[in-house]
Design an enzyme around this catalytic site. Structure first.
Site, short mmCIF file in Angstrom:
data_model
loop_
_atom_site.label_atom_id
_atom_site.label_comp_id
_atom_site.label_asym_id
_atom_site.label_seq_id
_atom_site.Cartn_x
_atom_site.Cartn_y
_atom_site.Cartn_z
N ASN A 37 8.43 -5.54 -8.09
CA ASN A 37 7.44 -6.65 -7.80
C ASN A 37 6.39 -6.49 -8.48
O ASN A 37 5.96 -5.99 -9.74
CB ASN A 37 7.93 -7.39 -6.61
CG ASN A 37 7.53 -6.50 -5.30
OD1 ASN A 37 8.36 -5.54 -5.09
ND2 ASN A 37 6.44 -6.70 -4.72
N ASP A 38 4.91 -6.59 -7.63
CA ASP A 38 3.60 -6.76 -8.26
C ASP A 38 3.19 -5.60 -9.00
O ASP A 38 3.42 -4.52 -8.88
CB ASP A 38 2.75 -6.85 -6.94
CG ASP A 38 3.27 -7.58 -5.87
OD1 ASP A 38 4.34 -7.92 -6.10
OD2 ASP A 38 2.66 -7.47 -4.79
N GLN A 54 5.10 -2.20 -7.96
CA GLN A 54 5.97 -2.11 -6.89
C GLN A 54 7.42 -1.80 -7.13
O GLN A 54 7.89 -2.61 -8.09
CB GLN A 54 5.84 -3.41 -6.03
CG GLN A 54 4.56 -3.66 -5.40
CD GLN A 54 4.38 -2.67 -4.27
OE1 GLN A 54 4.84 -3.01 -2.95
NE2 GLN A 54 3.72 -1.73 -4.26
N PHE A 97 2.59 -0.11 -0.29
CA PHE A 97 2.55 -1.53 -0.91
C PHE A 97 1.48 -1.67 -1.88
O PHE A 97 0.90 -0.60 -2.42
CB PHE A 97 2.34 -2.40 0.48
CG PHE A 97 3.24 -3.02 1.10
CD1 PHE A 97 4.58 -2.17 1.11
CD2 PHE A 97 3.30 -4.10 1.92
CE1 PHE A 97 5.82 -2.92 1.64
CE2 PHE A 97 4.37 -4.65 2.74
CZ PHE A 97 5.62 -3.96 2.52
N SER A 98 1.20 -2.85 -2.40
CA SER A 98 0.47 -3.12 -3.55
C SER A 98 -1.05 -2.72 -3.28
O SER A 98 -1.47 -2.61 -2.16
CB SER A 98 0.35 -4.52 -3.80
OG SER A 98 1.44 -5.12 -4.28
N ASP A 162 -3.18 -5.55 0.41
CA ASP A 162 -3.39 -5.58 -1.03
C ASP A 162 -4.70 -5.33 -1.55
O ASP A 162 -5.44 -6.21 -2.10
CB ASP A 162 -2.82 -6.87 -1.71
CG ASP A 162 -1.49 -7.07 -1.15
OD1 ASP A 162 -0.70 -6.09 -0.92
OD2 ASP A 162 -0.99 -8.34 -1.33
N GLU A 216 -1.71 -13.31 -0.19
CA GLU A 216 -1.39 -12.38 -0.82
C GLU A 216 -2.11 -11.74 -2.18
O GLU A 216 -2.35 -12.74 -2.86
CB GLU A 216 0.19 -12.03 -1.03
CG GLU A 216 0.96 -12.22 0.12
CD GLU A 216 2.49 -11.84 -0.14
OE1 GLU A 216 3.01 -11.25 0.93
OE2 GLU A 216 3.20 -12.46 -0.89
C1 FRU Z 1 3.52 -9.64 -2.78
C2 FRU Z 1 3.50 -8.56 -1.87
C3 FRU Z 1 2.39 -8.01 -1.21
C4 FRU Z 1 2.77 -6.26 -1.00
C5 FRU Z 1 4.17 -6.11 -1.79
C6 FRU Z 1 5.11 -5.53 -1.09
O1 FRU Z 1 4.47 -9.91 -3.62
O2 FRU Z 1 4.32 -8.98 -0.64
O3 FRU Z 1 1.83 -8.62 -0.59
O4 FRU Z 1 1.76 -5.36 -0.94
O5 FRU Z 1 4.45 -7.54 -2.23
O6 FRU Z 1 6.04 -5.26 -1.94
#
Ligand code: FRU
Length: 491
Positions: A37-38, A54, A97-98, A162, A216
């Site tokens: 993800n991010d 991520q 996490f991010s 984040d 987020e």
């Molecule tokens: C956004 C999120 C962030 C978090 C991460 C976890 O997509 O939910 O807020 O840090 O992804 O994977």
């Protein structure tokens, strides 16, 4: 962390063996396999662009987060790097996490700030979580040393994550996304003079939308004489063409200076109007450009590639951000993306009559289409491109709708994945489209980045044609080029 990283690498290598490439991106960043993800830690460090993201290396689903990593000298050709982070300390037991990355002033050390995530019950989110901000450093961008917690989340906040860090003068600033004790989405600001000790400064922003309970991945940066705050509000209801995805990303514009309040001068606007754009992050390139990557993915499962293709999620193309004359954000692919073009077919000026169509490519996997429409001379209800069209009729439709004054991506006839349509308003007598078609996605930029739409598109088996059509009238085309694009991967 060595052991955890070795295990993660072995897992991703095993999953890589099962990968089906029918939809796997050729010119977008993705992990070799598994879930991403991010975008995280975007930076220019030791003469290379560093992009982390991520990553769950153990499956195609979201899970305890790691950070994947790629690097490049030019943002065109990319090298896959080893996984940079795995959960390995108590503070990030259930996920790294991010977060973001900034080089030290002497350029020798990369400082990474990320959210350490723990599930209160140790298994899932049901009983809440503990989120703290952690720091790690590296002298090569590849091997990191974790230094543990630098900011404890205030206990009353259900979500606090984040961190995005930047420097002005001798001070470092850090924003986080927060869910306040009364469920309002906020952005909190902290400062530091040594990159390690952080102090609360202020609540920089509270989303006026009472449905937004958490913001987020906030990012806060200057453009011209303004400051832009991008964020991903959780909770807003769909409103017309906006907020139709489970997760949406947008921005506000205002003024700010250190020590002062952020004064919002422009209402919230979506950043991208497609199905799959979330958690964007920016960094400042050495030449001063503000460059952004977003995540092209979805938490709304299943994503078609999750079932048996061995991967899920990719990043968008890098986009250069500027502010347009109307004060809106403009996001256009960075110029370097043109270096991916390896062959061009020129169609020139043409006019398509009632119900006519034109095949632009019989079989294409990675292309960029430049399409200029003279709207004043166009009488068609819609002018569209059937993309990823297979012999069974499946395709995604990228179109201009003269009745609605919108550009859209319609997935209703796509082979797999989301079936809805998304559309964004455009204005003017001319419409200039740049459409990037990868094996499993479409990115549309209208009028030099004034509007963007980003969506998955998962075609059926067989040759994938591209067909231009005109619905119920004439399409006056003042320019049309199709470029085939090379891969971004060095290997
Ligand atoms: C956004 C999120 C962030 C978090 C991460 C976890 O997509 O939910 O807020 O840090 O992804 O994977």
């Amino acid at each position: 962390m060595k052991e955890q990283l070795a295990r993660a690498e072995a897992a991703v290598a095993a999953l890589r063996e099962t990968r089906n490439d029918r939809w796997y991106p050729t010119f977008h960043i993705a992990a070799p396999a598994g879930w991403i993800n991010d975008p995280n830690g975007l930076s220019f460090f030791k003469d290379r662009y560093q992009v982390y993201f991520q990553h769950h290396p153990y499956s195609t689903q979201w899970g305890p987060m790691h950070w994947g990593h790629v690097s490049s000298t030019d943002m065109v050709t990319w090298k896959r790097e080893p996984i940079a982070f795995a959960p390995s300390i108590e503070a990030d037991r259930d996920g790294v996490f991010s977060g973001s990355a900034v080089p030290s002033p002497d350029g020798e050390t990369l400082y990474v700030y990320y959210t350490g995530h723990r599930w209160a019950n140790g298994v899932n989110e049901d009983d809440g979580n503990d989120q703290v901000q952690c720091m790690a450093t590296s002298t090569d961008g590849i091997n990191f040393e974790k230094h543990g917690v630098v900011v404890e989340g205030p206990a009353e906040l259900p979500h606090f994550r984040d961190p995005k860090v930047w420097q002005i003068g001798d001070t470092w600033y850090m924003v986080f996304g927060a869910c306040s004790a009364d469920n309002r989405g906020q952005v909190w600001l902290y400062t530091s003079t040594d990159m390690e000790d952080w102090e609360f400064d202020s609540i920089l922003f509270e989303d006026p939308d009472p449905d937004a309970f958490m913001l987020e991945c906030p990012d806060f940066f200057p453009l011209g004489d303004k400051w832009v705050l991008t964020y991903c509000p959780m909770g807003p209801k769909p409103a017309g063409y906006a907020n139709r995805n489970g997760h949406n990303a947008g921005y506000v514009v205002g003024t700010w200076a250190p020590g002062e309040a952020f004064v919002q001068t422009k209402d919230y606007v979506l950043e991208d109007w497609g199905h799959n754009f979330y958690a964007p992050q920016t960094f400042e390139a050495p030449d001063g450009r503000r460059i952004q990557y977003g995540w092209m993915g979805s938490f709304e499962e299943p994503v078609a590639s999750q079932a048996s293709d061995g991967w899920s999620g990719q990043l968008t193309l890098p986009r250069e951000l500027t502010l347009g004359e109307d004060g809106n954000l403009v996001a256009r692919p960075i110029d370097e993306v043109k270096k991916l073009r390896n062959a061009t077919e020129e169609f020139g000026n043409l006019s398509l009559g009632y119900g006519e169509s034109l095949v632009l490519a019989e079989d294409s996997t990675a292309v960029e289409i430049e399409l200029d429409l003279d709207l004043a001379a166009t009488t068609a209800d819609r002018v569209g491109l059937q993309v990823h069209k297979t012999s069974d009729g499946h395709h995604s439709y990228v179109y201009y709708d003269a009745l609605a004054g919108r550009v859209g991506i319609d997935s209703r006839l796509s082979y797999a994945g989301a079936k809805g349509y998304r559309a964004a308003a455009v204005s003017g007598d001319k419409l200039r489209l740049r459409i990037f078609v990868d094996r499993g996605s479409i990115e549309v930029f209208a009028n030099d980045g004034a509007t963007a739409l980003t969506s998955f598109s998962f075609p059926a088996d067989g040759p994938r044609s591209i067909e231009l059509c005109s619905e119920n009238g004439i399409a006056a085309i003042s320019g049309l080029r199709v470029h085939t694009l090379r891969t971004i991967w060095e290997d």
